[in-house]
Design a protein around this motif. Sequence first.
Motif, PDB file in Angstrom:
ATOM      1  N   MET A   1      -1.561  -6.638 -42.845  1.00  0.00           N
ATOM      2  CA  MET A   1      -0.558  -7.571 -43.923  1.00  0.00           C
ATOM      3  C   MET A   1       0.480  -7.196 -42.964  1.00  0.00           C
ATOM      4  SD  MET A   1      -1.079  -6.433 -48.504  1.00  0.00           S
ATOM      5  CE  MET A   1       0.399  -7.852 -48.047  1.00  0.00           C
ATOM      6  N   PHE A   2       0.632  -6.576 -42.660  1.00  0.00           N
ATOM      7  CA  PHE A   2       2.102  -6.003 -41.871  1.00  0.00           C
ATOM      8  C   PHE A   2       2.045  -6.991 -40.661  1.00  0.00           C
ATOM      9  CE2 PHE A   2       4.741  -4.568 -38.456  1.00  0.00           C
ATOM     10  CZ  PHE A   2       5.408  -3.734 -38.464  1.00  0.00           C
ATOM     11  N   LEU A   3       0.993  -7.333 -40.083  1.00  0.00           N
ATOM     12  CA  LEU A   3       0.552  -7.558 -38.810  1.00  0.00           C
ATOM     13  C   LEU A   3       0.709  -8.819 -39.170  1.00  0.00           C
ATOM     14  CD1 LEU A   3      -2.622  -5.837 -36.977  1.00  0.00           C
ATOM     15  CD2 LEU A   3       0.003  -5.938 -36.126  1.00  0.00           C
ATOM     16  N   ALA A   4       0.101  -9.818 -40.260  1.00  0.00           N
ATOM     17  CA  ALA A   4       0.225 -10.961 -40.515  1.00  0.00           C
ATOM     18  C   ALA A   4       1.330 -11.531 -40.794  1.00  0.00           C
ATOM     19  CB  ALA A   4      -0.421 -11.151 -41.722  1.00  0.00           C
ATOM     20  N   TYR A   5       2.995 -10.416 -41.516  1.00  0.00           N
ATOM     21  CA  TYR A   5       3.651 -11.035 -41.509  1.00  0.00           C
ATOM     22  C   TYR A   5       4.208 -11.460 -40.566  1.00  0.00           C
ATOM     23  CZ  TYR A   5       8.388 -10.993 -43.023  1.00  0.00           C
ATOM     24  OH  TYR A   5       9.901 -10.793 -43.513  1.00  0.00           O
ATOM     25  N   ALA A   6       3.995 -10.212 -39.449  1.00  0.00           N
ATOM     26  CA  ALA A   6       4.726 -10.046 -38.102  1.00  0.00           C
ATOM     27  C   ALA A   6       4.505 -11.599 -37.194  1.00  0.00           C
ATOM     28  CB  ALA A   6       4.232  -8.976 -37.091  1.00  0.00           C
ATOM     29  N   ALA A   7       3.322 -11.721 -37.160  1.00  0.00           N
ATOM     30  CA  ALA A   7       3.381 -13.340 -36.907  1.00  0.00           C
ATOM     31  C   ALA A   7       3.310 -14.373 -37.506  1.00  0.00           C
ATOM     32  CB  ALA A   7       0.951 -13.104 -37.220  1.00  0.00           C
ATOM     33  N   TYR A   8       3.478 -13.928 -38.841  1.00  0.00           N
ATOM     34  CA  TYR A   8       4.307 -15.547 -39.189  1.00  0.00           C
ATOM     35  C   TYR A   8       5.791 -15.120 -38.809  1.00  0.00           C
ATOM     36  CZ  TYR A   8       6.203 -18.115 -43.023  1.00  0.00           C
ATOM     37  OH  TYR A   8       7.178 -19.140 -43.715  1.00  0.00           O
ATOM     38  N   MET A   9       6.717 -14.057 -38.417  1.00  0.00           N
ATOM     39  CA  MET A   9       8.181 -14.407 -38.399  1.00  0.00           C
ATOM     40  C   MET A   9       7.662 -14.176 -36.993  1.00  0.00           C
ATOM     41  SD  MET A   9       8.923 -13.922 -41.415  1.00  0.00           S
ATOM     42  CE  MET A   9      10.243 -13.863 -41.257  1.00  0.00           C
ATOM     43  N   ASP A  10       6.863 -14.249 -36.089  1.00  0.00           N
ATOM     44  CA  ASP A  10       7.571 -14.310 -34.515  1.00  0.00           C
ATOM     45  C   ASP A  10       7.775 -13.497 -34.518  1.00  0.00           C
ATOM     46  OD1 ASP A  10       6.410 -15.472 -31.942  1.00  0.00           O
ATOM     47  OD2 ASP A  10       7.902 -16.505 -32.861  1.00  0.00           O
ATOM     48  N   PHE A  11       7.748 -11.871 -34.561  1.00  0.00           N
ATOM     49  CA  PHE A  11       8.497 -10.687 -33.441  1.00  0.00           C
ATOM     50  C   PHE A  11       7.651  -9.758 -33.442  1.00  0.00           C
ATOM     51  CE2 PHE A  11       8.135  -9.501 -38.265  1.00  0.00           C
ATOM     52  CZ  PHE A  11       7.680  -8.490 -38.177  1.00  0.00           C
ATOM     53  N   THR A  12       7.604  -8.884 -32.214  1.00  0.00           N
ATOM     54  CA  THR A  12       7.212  -7.763 -31.683  1.00  0.00           C
ATOM     55  C   THR A  12       6.769  -6.586 -31.927  1.00  0.00           C
ATOM     56  OG1 THR A  12       7.762  -8.902 -29.544  1.00  0.00           O
ATOM     57  CG2 THR A  12       6.757  -6.501 -29.208  1.00  0.00           C
ATOM     58  N   VAL A  13       5.654  -6.066 -32.402  1.00  0.00           N
ATOM     59  CA  VAL A  13       5.200  -4.790 -33.714  1.00  0.00           C
ATOM     60  C   VAL A  13       5.090  -3.876 -31.752  1.00  0.00           C
ATOM     61  CG1 VAL A  13       3.565  -3.441 -34.337  1.00  0.00           C
ATOM     62  CG2 VAL A  13       4.537  -6.036 -34.916  1.00  0.00           C
ATOM     63  N   HIS A  14       5.851  -2.463 -31.725  1.00  0.00           N
ATOM     64  CA  HIS A  14       5.588  -1.941 -31.398  1.00  0.00           C
ATOM     65  C   HIS A  14       5.003  -0.884 -32.051  1.00  0.00           C
ATOM     66  CE1 HIS A  14       8.505  -3.686 -28.783  1.00  0.00           C
ATOM     67  NE2 HIS A  14       8.949  -4.007 -29.630  1.00  0.00           N
ATOM     68  N   GLN A  15       4.093   0.258 -31.274  1.00  0.00           N
ATOM     69  CA  GLN A  15       3.911   1.223 -31.564  1.00  0.00           C
ATOM     70  C   GLN A  15       3.858   2.244 -31.170  1.00  0.00           C
ATOM     71  OE1 GLN A  15       1.332   3.380 -29.901  1.00  0.00           O
ATOM     72  NE2 GLN A  15       0.903   4.673 -31.287  1.00  0.00           N
ATOM     73  N   MET A  16       4.443   4.056 -31.970  1.00  0.00           N
ATOM     74  CA  MET A  16       4.192   4.916 -30.819  1.00  0.00           C
ATOM     75  C   MET A  16       3.906   6.332 -31.822  1.00  0.00           C
ATOM     76  SD  MET A  16       8.185   5.829 -33.107  1.00  0.00           S
ATOM     77  CE  MET A  16       8.303   7.433 -31.921  1.00  0.00           C
ATOM     78  N   ASP A  17       3.181   7.117 -31.174  1.00  0.00           N
ATOM     79  CA  ASP A  17       2.403   8.621 -31.405  1.00  0.00           C
ATOM     80  C   ASP A  17       3.641   9.532 -31.410  1.00  0.00           C
ATOM     81  OD1 ASP A  17       0.998   9.992 -32.411  1.00  0.00           O
ATOM     82  OD2 ASP A  17       0.333  10.421 -29.799  1.00  0.00           O
ATOM     83  N   VAL A  18       3.525  10.329 -32.844  1.00  0.00           N
ATOM     84  CA  VAL A  18       4.926  11.120 -32.517  1.00  0.00           C
ATOM     85  C   VAL A  18       3.988  12.250 -32.157  1.00  0.00           C
ATOM     86  CG1 VAL A  18       6.366  12.755 -34.028  1.00  0.00           C
ATOM     87  CG2 VAL A  18       5.821  10.271 -34.816  1.00  0.00           C
ATOM     88  N   LYS A  19       4.846  12.728 -30.634  1.00  0.00           N
ATOM     89  CA  LYS A  19       4.320  14.367 -29.951  1.00  0.00           C
ATOM     90  C   LYS A  19       4.043  15.613 -31.407  1.00  0.00           C
ATOM     91  CE  LYS A  19       3.313  12.028 -26.993  1.00  0.00           C
ATOM     92  NZ  LYS A  19       1.475  11.708 -26.676  1.00  0.00           N
ATOM     93  N   SER A  20       3.183  16.430 -31.750  1.00  0.00           N
ATOM     94  CA  SER A  20       3.069  17.646 -31.964  1.00  0.00           C
ATOM     95  C   SER A  20       3.923  17.370 -33.760  1.00  0.00           C
ATOM     96  CB  SER A  20       3.823  18.728 -31.662  1.00  0.00           C
ATOM     97  OG  SER A  20       3.144  18.880 -30.276  1.00  0.00           O
ATOM     98  N   ALA A  21       3.170  15.589 -34.112  1.00  0.00           N
ATOM     99  CA  ALA A  21       4.310  15.885 -35.957  1.00  0.00           C
ATOM    100  C   ALA A  21       4.234  16.419 -36.934  1.00  0.00           C
ATOM    101  CB  ALA A  21       3.447  14.265 -36.405  1.00  0.00           C
ATOM    102  N   PHE A  22       2.779  17.028 -36.956  1.00  0.00           N
ATOM    103  CA  PHE A  22       2.712  18.326 -38.198  1.00  0.00           C
ATOM    104  C   PHE A  22       3.618  19.112 -37.617  1.00  0.00           C
ATOM    105  CE2 PHE A  22      -1.832  17.334 -39.497  1.00  0.00           C
ATOM    106  CZ  PHE A  22      -1.181  15.752 -39.411  1.00  0.00           C
ATOM    107  N   LEU A  23       4.086  19.788 -36.195  1.00  0.00           N
ATOM    108  CA  LEU A  23       5.696  21.177 -36.568  1.00  0.00           C
ATOM    109  C   LEU A  23       6.327  20.406 -37.174  1.00  0.00           C
ATOM    110  CD1 LEU A  23       3.602  21.856 -32.951  1.00  0.00           C
ATOM    111  CD2 LEU A  23       3.044  22.915 -34.997  1.00  0.00           C
ATOM    112  N   TYR A  24       7.164  18.851 -37.002  1.00  0.00           N
ATOM    113  CA  TYR A  24       8.494  18.742 -37.479  1.00  0.00           C
ATOM    114  C   TYR A  24       8.838  18.770 -38.684  1.00  0.00           C
ATOM    115  CZ  TYR A  24       9.320  17.100 -33.253  1.00  0.00           C
ATOM    116  OH  TYR A  24       9.024  17.021 -31.749  1.00  0.00           O
TER     117      TYR A  24
END
Length: 206
Positions: A1-24
Amino acid sequence: MFLAYAAYMDFTVHQMDVKSAFLYGKVQEEVYVKQPPGFIDPNFPDRVYKLDKALYGLHQAPRAWYETLSKHLLENGFTRGAIDQTLFKRKEEKDTIMVQIYVDDIIFGSTNPLDQSESGILIHQEKYVKEILTKFKMADSHLVKTHVEFRHCLTPDVDGESVDQHLYRSMIGSLMYLTASRPDIMFAVCLCARFQANPKLSHFLL
């Protein structure tokens, strides 16, 4: 649904991976662990550590990380989805910023193209570099074009003073995070990371 909304609104989706996430993640319960190899206090070898933040392997780690991240988003004007509680959004006039969380993977986008420009990422990176240099008292260091020569052979500085290994490891950890966007320092940082257990080599590198 997120990607469908992004396509409908014509905006770019970025992805990030949090390094050592659980340590925070902040641990709410009282959790104790034995002293790990290499970090045993010679004066109190039978004592244990009380955790302030989570570690990988703890049952509380994913929940603690989610609560830490969601608290940060909510404090900065985001609202949590009523049905999908991993979806956060913030409205600014006519524009919307959306963030979707899946453990340590995050996708985000905005209907305002300016929010998605690389300038914001570069500004954040510049601030992070300045914080590192200030933290480790290297703000006045001289710049060099090449960080270290390839095939460089390191040797112990037998006459030098041993450095604080915790401080050295903290430096390496900070630089490791930066290599995600600074591949030019990857070789030098990884080379230094190999010698964290030898204080004499650590002194030589510094």
